[in-house]
Design a protein around this motif. Structure first.
Motif, PDB file in Angstrom:
ATOM      1  N   ILE A 142     -12.247   6.452   4.631  1.00  0.00           N
ATOM      2  CA  ILE A 142     -11.903   5.326   3.747  1.00  0.00           C
ATOM      3  C   ILE A 142     -10.872   5.749   2.699  1.00  0.00           C
ATOM      4  O   ILE A 142      -9.977   4.974   2.361  1.00  0.00           O
ATOM      5  N   ILE A 143     -10.957   6.981   2.232  1.00  0.00           N
ATOM      6  CA  ILE A 143      -9.941   7.476   1.291  1.00  0.00           C
ATOM      7  C   ILE A 143      -8.590   7.548   1.991  1.00  0.00           C
ATOM      8  O   ILE A 143      -7.561   7.180   1.413  1.00  0.00           O
ATOM      9  N   THR A 144      -8.597   7.985   3.240  1.00  0.00           N
ATOM     10  CA  THR A 144      -7.352   8.020   4.017  1.00  0.00           C
ATOM     11  C   THR A 144      -6.775   6.623   4.176  1.00  0.00           C
ATOM     12  O   THR A 144      -5.569   6.407   4.018  1.00  0.00           O
ATOM     13  N   ALA A 145      -7.622   5.647   4.477  1.00  0.00           N
ATOM     14  CA  ALA A 145      -7.164   4.261   4.648  1.00  0.00           C
ATOM     15  C   ALA A 145      -6.588   3.715   3.344  1.00  0.00           C
ATOM     16  O   ALA A 145      -5.526   3.080   3.347  1.00  0.00           O
ATOM     17  N   ILE A 146      -7.280   3.969   2.248  1.00  0.00           N
ATOM     18  CA  ILE A 146      -6.810   3.461   0.952  1.00  0.00           C
ATOM     19  C   ILE A 146      -5.521   4.147   0.546  1.00  0.00           C
ATOM     20  O   ILE A 146      -4.586   3.493   0.060  1.00  0.00           O
ATOM     21  N   ALA A 147      -5.451   5.459   0.764  1.00  0.00           N
ATOM     22  CA  ALA A 147      -4.229   6.189   0.418  1.00  0.00           C
ATOM     23  C   ALA A 147      -3.051   5.704   1.253  1.00  0.00           C
ATOM     24  O   ALA A 147      -1.916   5.657   0.767  1.00  0.00           O
ATOM     25  N   GLY A 148      -3.309   5.306   2.499  1.00  0.00           N
ATOM     26  CA  GLY A 148      -2.235   4.876   3.391  1.00  0.00           C
ATOM     27  C   GLY A 148      -1.751   3.467   3.156  1.00  0.00           C
ATOM     28  O   GLY A 148      -0.563   3.179   3.304  1.00  0.00           O
ATOM     29  N   SER A 149      -2.655   2.561   2.771  1.00  0.00           N
ATOM     30  CA  SER A 149      -2.222   1.165   2.630  1.00  0.00           C
ATOM     31  C   SER A 149      -2.822   0.448   1.437  1.00  0.00           C
ATOM     32  O   SER A 149      -2.722  -0.779   1.350  1.00  0.00           O
ATOM     33  N   GLY A 150      -3.465   1.161   0.548  1.00  0.00           N
ATOM     34  CA  GLY A 150      -4.006   0.535  -0.649  1.00  0.00           C
ATOM     35  C   GLY A 150      -5.271  -0.262  -0.376  1.00  0.00           C
ATOM     36  O   GLY A 150      -5.898  -0.135   0.669  1.00  0.00           O
ATOM     37  N   PHE A 151      -5.613  -1.101  -1.339  1.00  0.00           N
ATOM     38  CA  PHE A 151      -6.849  -1.888  -1.257  1.00  0.00           C
ATOM     39  C   PHE A 151      -6.622  -3.282  -0.666  1.00  0.00           C
ATOM     40  O   PHE A 151      -7.527  -4.109  -0.687  1.00  0.00           O
TER      41      PHE A 151
END
Length: 146
Positions: free
Chosen positions: A50-59
Motif C-alpha cells: 500500500i505504501i508502494t501504491a500511494i508513493a506511485g500514484s497518491g491517494f
C-alpha cells in the motif's frame, strides 16, 4: 513487479493454514498461533504494497471506493487487484487466528468442527466466521440453560 513479488512472498503463510486445520493441537501450531507471526507477516507485506501504491500514484484511488464502477475500475488494474488479494489473505489469516485461539481456549466446538470452520474461513472468509459465531452462540446458550 512489486505486487507480484509480494504475492509470491505471501504464499509462505499457506502452510500455516494446514497446521491450523490439520494439526491444531501440535505444540508448534499452538506456538505459532500464540505469537501470530503469520498475520503480522502478511500485514507487513500489505503495508509495503500500500505504501508502494500511494508513493506511485497518491491517494487518488480512495475516491474510487465510493461507487461500484470505481471499485471495478480499481480491481481491473493487476497491481491493485494483487494488493487487494493480499489484504484479503491478511484478514482471513487474522480471523483464522482469532477463531483458532478463541476455540482452543474455550472449546465451543470440537476440534474436527474447528478444522472445518477454519477451512471455511480460508476459502470463504466471512462465511466461516459467521458459522463460528453462530455455533459459539448456540454453545454458550446451551451452557447457560444447564
Amino acid at each position: 513487479m512489486v505486487y507480484e513479488k509480494l504475492f509470491s512472498l505471501a504464499s509462505i503463510a499457506m502452510p500455516f493454514w494446514f497446521l491450523l486445520i490439520l494439526l491444531p493441537t501440535w505444540r508448534a501450531t499452538r506456538f505459532l498461533a500464540n505469537i501470530a507471526i503469520f498475520p503480522m507477516y502478511l500485514a507487513a507485506l500489505y503495508t509495503v504494497g500500500i505504501i508502494t501504491a500511494i508513493a506511485g500514484s497518491g491517494f487518488g484511488f480512495i475516491q474510487d471506493f465510493g461507487s461500484a464502477e470505481g471499485v471495478i475500475r480499481l480491481l481491473s488494474k493487476p497491481g491493485f487487484a494483487l494488493l487487494v488479494w493480499l489484504h484479503l489473505l491478511c484478514f482471513d489469516q487474522m480471523v483464522g487466528h482469532y477463531v483458532y485461539r478463541d476455540n482452543m481456549e474455550h472449546r465451543y466446538v470440537p476440534i474436527p468442527v474447528q478444522s472445518i470452520l477454519l477451512f471455511l474461513i480460508l476459502m470463504f472468509g466471512p462465511l466461516g466466521l459467521l458459522c463460528y459465531f453462530v455455533l459459539r452462540r448456540i454453545r454458550k446458550q446451551s451452557k447457560l440453560s444447564l
